[in-house]
Scaffold this active site. Structure first.
Site, mmCIF file in Angstrom:
data_model
loop_
_atom_site.group_PDB
_atom_site.id
_atom_site.type_symbol
_atom_site.label_atom_id
_atom_site.label_comp_id
_atom_site.label_asym_id
_atom_site.label_seq_id
_atom_site.Cartn_x
_atom_site.Cartn_y
_atom_site.Cartn_z
ATOM 1 N N ASP A 38 -5.625 24.419 46.761
ATOM 2 C CA ASP A 38 -6.951 24.283 47.557
ATOM 3 C C ASP A 38 -8.012 24.723 46.664
ATOM 4 O O ASP A 38 -7.883 25.463 45.830
ATOM 5 C CB ASP A 38 -7.069 25.147 48.780
ATOM 6 N N TYR A 60 -18.975 26.807 50.872
ATOM 7 C CA TYR A 60 -18.067 27.554 51.684
ATOM 8 C C TYR A 60 -18.255 29.063 51.554
ATOM 9 O O TYR A 60 -18.363 29.837 52.526
ATOM 10 C CB TYR A 60 -16.540 27.286 51.334
ATOM 11 N N ARG A 107 -4.860 14.256 49.410
ATOM 12 C CA ARG A 107 -4.157 14.819 50.235
ATOM 13 C C ARG A 107 -2.603 14.201 50.492
ATOM 14 O O ARG A 107 -2.175 14.303 51.880
ATOM 15 C CB ARG A 107 -4.699 14.927 51.622
ATOM 16 N N ARG A 142 -0.165 17.253 56.177
ATOM 17 C CA ARG A 142 0.459 17.322 57.615
ATOM 18 C C ARG A 142 0.849 15.930 58.126
ATOM 19 O O ARG A 142 1.462 16.029 59.374
ATOM 20 C CB ARG A 142 -0.466 17.969 58.573
ATOM 21 N N ARG A 176 5.786 24.210 55.366
ATOM 22 C CA ARG A 176 4.851 25.019 55.828
ATOM 23 C C ARG A 176 5.313 25.959 56.769
ATOM 24 O O ARG A 176 5.030 27.273 56.748
ATOM 25 C CB ARG A 176 3.802 24.048 56.252
HETATM 26 O O1 CP3 Z 1 -4.476 16.096 47.615
HETATM 27 C C1 CP3 Z 1 -3.522 16.971 47.723
HETATM 28 O O2 CP3 Z 1 -2.302 16.492 48.094
HETATM 29 C C2 CP3 Z 1 -3.620 18.254 47.006
HETATM 30 C C3 CP3 Z 1 -4.027 19.350 47.760
HETATM 31 C C4 CP3 Z 1 -5.158 19.661 48.284
HETATM 32 C C5 CP3 Z 1 -5.556 20.503 49.566
HETATM 33 N N1 CP3 Z 1 -6.888 20.501 49.564
HETATM 34 C C6 CP3 Z 1 -4.541 20.779 50.431
HETATM 35 C C7 CP3 Z 1 -4.655 21.124 51.517
HETATM 36 C C8 CP3 Z 1 -6.495 19.371 47.631
HETATM 37 C C9 CP3 Z 1 -6.854 18.746 46.217
HETATM 38 C C10 CP3 Z 1 -7.520 20.033 48.467
HETATM 39 C C11 CP3 Z 1 -9.046 20.059 48.218
HETATM 40 C C12 CP3 Z 1 -9.857 20.571 49.105
HETATM 41 N N2 CP3 Z 1 -9.754 21.817 50.044
HETATM 42 C C13 CP3 Z 1 -11.105 19.970 49.439
HETATM 43 C C14 CP3 Z 1 -11.893 18.905 48.731
HETATM 44 C C15 CP3 Z 1 -11.529 17.641 49.341
HETATM 45 C C16 CP3 Z 1 -11.859 17.291 50.588
HETATM 46 O O3 CP3 Z 1 -11.399 17.411 51.546
HETATM 47 O O4 CP3 Z 1 -13.308 17.041 50.745
HETATM 48 C C17 CP3 Z 1 -11.988 20.825 50.388
HETATM 49 C C18 CP3 Z 1 -13.183 20.709 51.080
HETATM 50 C C19 CP3 Z 1 -10.891 21.733 50.629
HETATM 51 C C20 CP3 Z 1 -11.146 22.879 51.745
HETATM 52 C C21 CP3 Z 1 -10.260 22.921 52.766
HETATM 53 N N3 CP3 Z 1 -8.703 23.233 52.827
HETATM 54 C C22 CP3 Z 1 -10.604 22.332 54.076
HETATM 55 C C23 CP3 Z 1 -12.084 22.113 54.784
HETATM 56 C C24 CP3 Z 1 -9.060 22.436 54.846
HETATM 57 C C25 CP3 Z 1 -9.021 22.224 56.093
HETATM 58 C C26 CP3 Z 1 -8.635 20.546 56.404
HETATM 59 C C27 CP3 Z 1 -7.862 20.297 57.349
HETATM 60 O O5 CP3 Z 1 -7.619 18.895 57.357
HETATM 61 O O6 CP3 Z 1 -7.849 20.988 58.319
HETATM 62 C C28 CP3 Z 1 -7.987 22.695 54.043
HETATM 63 C C29 CP3 Z 1 -6.628 23.021 54.215
HETATM 64 C C30 CP3 Z 1 -5.714 22.130 53.414
HETATM 65 N N4 CP3 Z 1 -5.663 22.006 52.178
HETATM 66 C C31 CP3 Z 1 -4.653 21.424 53.909
HETATM 67 C C32 CP3 Z 1 -3.947 20.819 52.844
HETATM 68 C C33 CP3 Z 1 -2.759 20.216 52.871
HETATM 69 C C34 CP3 Z 1 -4.200 21.411 55.363
HETATM 70 C C35 CP3 Z 1 -3.487 22.859 55.620
HETATM 71 C C36 CP3 Z 1 -2.515 22.920 56.467
HETATM 72 O O7 CP3 Z 1 -1.248 23.041 56.341
HETATM 73 O O8 CP3 Z 1 -2.807 23.271 57.657
#
Ligand code: CP3
Length: 360
Positions: free
Chosen positions: A77, A154, A27, A31, A40
């Site tokens: 994602d 999911y 990540r 944010r 964003r």
């Molecule tokens: O690592 C990186 O920088 C690459 C981008 C990336 C994102 N999600 C961006 C993201 C990667 C590799 C993921 C993987 C992902 N997404 C996983 C596996 C890793 C883990 O966290 O266990 C999972 C389970 C998801 C599903 C997902 N997407 C969730 C649960 C959420 C909410 C998380 C939160 O912090 O609120 C997301 C959203 C998400 N994916 C964000 C980002 C930068 C936040 C989105 C925003 O801008 O609001």
């Protein structure tokens, strides 16, 4: 054949000698960076950001212009696949990801199809190609996908869950139906990762964020078996270069030998694992990625440095370690902490890569 200016990550994943320990951060584009929040806001929503290759490229590069990271990771994602299957992904504020049409009925499961990445996930492949051009071979680009099991969590729950009741009910009542979902996901993830490799991804990672909620036997049958199928079907080379792969099962610390035996190049570790013990168990077979507690980044630079030193000491001398956090960086992380982390890893790791072990 493209020649990477910095191929330290690829070399470490293949357990070839390096001059220091490479680092990237799960990540890393997110944010905690004010410039991410600005882009964003321009995009409107997180999903609009993912779907716009120009903006996805912009945010992928943001952490690299701040920190001397050794890799970029595609901004996207894991839930793009179920979205492409028609489940209707959306993000509601503070609630995380949700699906408009989660898998509830048997007929919905029977109707699932494997999306064609060239058609249904074109925007991701376009982003990969565009990011590669923008990187101009400075550092490698990591592509990724969710594991079949984590995607199924999911898809069946309709979003995140505290107890995974719907998923586990299906697992014990109708394992045949869950296996059907997993089989489709497995084929979808394989096609998707291979398409990312074709488009320019130079390493790929499988995120199995929820494998750790299972019993050992269920993990083997419902998560690991499908990741093994994917690893066996992934392209290992593209354009004359090796494409290493990484498998990360959060909560998989008890099962490291089995994870290492599925044929992957590297295993990701969450922060509950002692990386030295993990190296003794599986370090002859695979590289290790991880595993600093992301909460360390809430401390000051001195503590970060000390914790980095302890982790490097625990892994010990030689190649085969990619430094990372044990899970994604928190949105509450001060960017200066990530700067301190990257600097400490680069500086303190050098002596572990000299030809003689330190102290001899
Ligand atoms: O690592 C990186 O920088 C690459 C981008 C990336 C994102 N999600 C961006 C993201 C990667 C590799 C993921 C993987 C992902 N997404 C996983 C596996 C890793 C883990 O966290 O266990 C999972 C389970 C998801 C599903 C997902 N997407 C969730 C649960 C959420 C909410 C998380 C939160 O912090 O609120 C997301 C959203 C998400 N994916 C964000 C980002 C930068 C936040 C989105 C925003 O801008 O609001």
């Amino acid at each position: 054949m493209s020649t990477l200016k910095n191929d330290t990550l690829i070399r470490a994943l293949l357990r070839q000698p390096t001059t220091y320990t490479p680092i990237w951060v799960m990540r890393q584009a997110g944010r905690y960076l004010p410039e991410y929040n600005q882009t964003r806001a321009r995009a409107g929503t997180f999903l609009a950001l993912c779907r716009n290759p120009d903006l996805a490229t912009e945010v992928t590069l943001q952490p690299l212009s701040r920190f001397a990271l050794d890799a970029a990771i595609l901004f996207s994602d894991i839930l793009t696949i179920p979205d492409a299957m028609g489940l209707g992904l959306y993000f509601s504020d503070g609630e995380g990801p949700r699906f408009e049409r989660p898998l509830r009925e048997e007929w919905e499961i029977r109707n699932l199809f494997v999306p064609d990445p060239d058609q249904h996930l074109r925007y991701v492949l376009d982003a990969v190609a565009q990011i590669r051009r923008a990187l101009s071979n400075q550092v490698p680009l990591i592509g990724f996908a969710g594991s079949p099991f984590t995607l199924a969590c999911y898809m069946i729950e309709g979003g995140g869950s505290a107890d995974f009741r719907a998923l586990k009910t299906m697992l014990y009542r109708r394992p045949d139906l869950l296996h059907h979902v997993l089989d489709i996901n497995c084929r979808a993830v394989t096609a998707y990762l291979n398409a990312q490799i074709e488009a320019g991804a130079q390493a790929v990672m499988l995120f199995d964020s929820w494998g750790g909620i299972l019993t050992h036997a269920a993990y083997r049958e419902f998560s690991l078996a499908y990741m093994k199928r994917i690893i066996a079907a992934l392209k290992r080379e593209h354009g004359g270069s090796r494409i290493p792969n990484i498998v990360f099962s959060r909560g998989g610390g008890l099962w490291l030998e089995e994870i290492a035996s599925i044929g992957c190049d590297a295993v990701g570790l969450d922060w509950t694992v002692d990386i030295g013990a993990a190296r003794n168990r599986i370090g002859n077979a695979v590289a290790l990625q991880g595993n600093l507690d992301p909460a360390v980044l809430f401390a000051g630079a001195e503590t970060i440095r000390l914790q980095v030193q302890q982790l490097l000491d625990a892994f010990g001398h030689g190649s085969g370690h990619v430094f990372n956090l044990g899970h994604g960086v928190s949105q509450h992380t001060p960017p200066d902490s990530v700067a301190a982390l990257v600097e400490a890893v680069h500086e303190l790791s050098k002596r572990f890569h000299q030809s003689l072990p330190p102290g001899i």
